[in-house]
Design an enzyme around this catalytic site. Structure first.
Site, PDB file in Angstrom:
ATOM      1  N   THR A 143      -4.026  11.982   7.447  1.00  0.00           N
ATOM      2  CA  THR A 143      -5.386  11.623   7.849  1.00  0.00           C
ATOM      3  C   THR A 143      -5.681  12.215   9.232  1.00  0.00           C
ATOM      4  O   THR A 143      -4.758  12.510   9.990  1.00  0.00           O
ATOM      5  CB  THR A 143      -5.569  10.097   7.860  1.00  0.00           C
ATOM      6  OG1 THR A 143      -4.553   9.496   8.664  1.00  0.00           O
ATOM      7  CG2 THR A 143      -5.471   9.546   6.441  1.00  0.00           C
TER       8      THR A 143
ATOM      9  N   THR B  98      -6.994  11.585  12.555  1.00  0.00           N
ATOM     10  CA  THR B  98      -6.485  11.172  13.864  1.00  0.00           C
ATOM     11  C   THR B  98      -4.973  11.098  13.868  1.00  0.00           C
ATOM     12  O   THR B  98      -4.315  11.474  14.856  1.00  0.00           O
ATOM     13  CB  THR B  98      -7.081   9.813  14.271  1.00  0.00           C
ATOM     14  OG1 THR B  98      -8.504   9.915  14.303  1.00  0.00           O
ATOM     15  CG2 THR B  98      -6.575   9.372  15.627  1.00  0.00           C
ATOM     16  N   CYS B  99      -4.407  10.634  12.777  1.00  0.00           N
ATOM     17  CA  CYS B  99      -2.959  10.506  12.680  1.00  0.00           C
ATOM     18  C   CYS B  99      -2.275  11.871  12.794  1.00  0.00           C
ATOM     19  O   CYS B  99      -1.224  12.014  13.437  1.00  0.00           O
ATOM     20  CB  CYS B  99      -2.576   9.850  11.354  1.00  0.00           C
ATOM     21  SG  CYS B  99      -3.383   8.259  11.070  1.00  0.00           S
ATOM     22  N   SER B 100      -2.877  12.879  12.174  1.00  0.00           N
ATOM     23  CA  SER B 100      -2.275  14.214  12.142  1.00  0.00           C
ATOM     24  C   SER B 100      -2.597  15.054  13.371  1.00  0.00           C
ATOM     25  O   SER B 100      -1.787  15.886  13.784  1.00  0.00           O
ATOM     26  CB  SER B 100      -2.742  14.971  10.889  1.00  0.00           C
ATOM     27  OG  SER B 100      -2.254  14.359   9.716  1.00  0.00           O
TER      28      SER B 100
ATOM     29  N   VAL C 102       0.645  11.463  15.808  1.00  0.00           N
ATOM     30  CA  VAL C 102       1.989  12.010  15.598  1.00  0.00           C
ATOM     31  C   VAL C 102       2.324  13.138  16.574  1.00  0.00           C
ATOM     32  O   VAL C 102       3.396  13.127  17.200  1.00  0.00           O
ATOM     33  CB  VAL C 102       2.174  12.468  14.138  1.00  0.00           C
ATOM     34  CG1 VAL C 102       3.453  13.294  13.981  1.00  0.00           C
ATOM     35  CG2 VAL C 102       2.225  11.269  13.205  1.00  0.00           C
TER      36      VAL C 102
END
Length: 240
Positions: free
Chosen positions: A47, A49-51, A55
């Site tokens: 997703t 923001t996560c990517s 992370v």
């Protein structure tokens, strides 16, 4: 209401992971017992923001966390082991332990399981981070309970500042290089000798003209500032 569990032990669960194409059960005892662990949890693999933010920044700051006694940086998401494994590879996040909470058991016991059915996600984790020492939660940063996917306090820089208020993030270094360039080799050697991490981008005439108006390689940028070539970098580092 999402509860802050500081002072409590992490839930006792078993994560079903994949290692070298084989199933491997990993218990919370194995992850946390006798260790200082930074955990960050997020809504989903791949997703935005996560990517793009969550992370990568934890991966970039891994050495800074290690200097401050952190043994493991773990990422938890309500995704299956196959998805988490492929996401780890796509992110080149070798400094992070990806823990697939496929059934949401860990997340539910943490009180962080939320309904994202409106996005077609089903039950997922709320975004948060925590510092765990020998299985006990010492600090939690829980994103505010507002609409959308807030990302304000669970980031890597906030956790690093908590661990060490005087901590300064490492410089952001970017090199434009091309194969067979001896000056590019020199620039990378200079940075490696200083223990400076950097990203390397394959140069093309258009890229070089766009970023510096020059055609030679390497072209080096530090914290958004154009440094120049290898000799310029050497002079810059000598003054640092």
């Amino acid at each position: 209401m999402l509860k802050n569990l500081e002072g409590q032990r992490v839930p006792d669960v078993t994560f079903r992971t994949r290692v070298d194409g084989q199933w491997k059960d990993v218990t919370t005892k194995e992850v946390f017992s006798g260790k200082k662990v930074v955990v960050f949890a997020l809504p989903g693999a791949f997703t935005p923001t996560c990517s793009s933010s969550h992370v990568p920044r934890y991966n970039e700051l891994a050495s800074e966390f290690k200097r401050r006694g952190v043994d493991t940086i773990a990422c938890v998401s309500v995704n299956d082991a196959f998805v988490m494994d492929e996401w780890c590879k796509a992110q080149h996040a070798d400094n992070i332990l990806f823990l697939p909470d496929g059934n949401g058991e860990f997340t539910e016991k943490m009180g962080m399981l939320v309904d994202k059915a409106n996005l077609g996600f089903g039950k997922r984790s709320w975004r948060y981070s925590m510092l765990v020492e020998d299985g006990v939660i010492k600090k939690m940063f829980i994103e505010p309970e507002v609409e959308g996917d807030p990302f304000e306090v669970s980031d890597a820089d906030t956790m690093l500042k908590y661990l060490d208020p005087s901590a300064k993030a490492p410089h952001d270094v970017l090199l434009f290089t091309k194969p067979g360039c001896s000056y590019c080799v020199k620039a990378k050697r200079l940075l490696d000798e200083r223990g400076v991490t950097y990203d390397e981008v394959q140069a093309s005439p258009r890229r070089l003209r766009a970023v510096s108006g020059k055609s030679s390689t390497p072209q080096i940028f530090i914290d958004g500032k154009y440094i120049g070539g290898a000799d310029d970098l050497e002079a810059y580092l000598a003054k640092a």
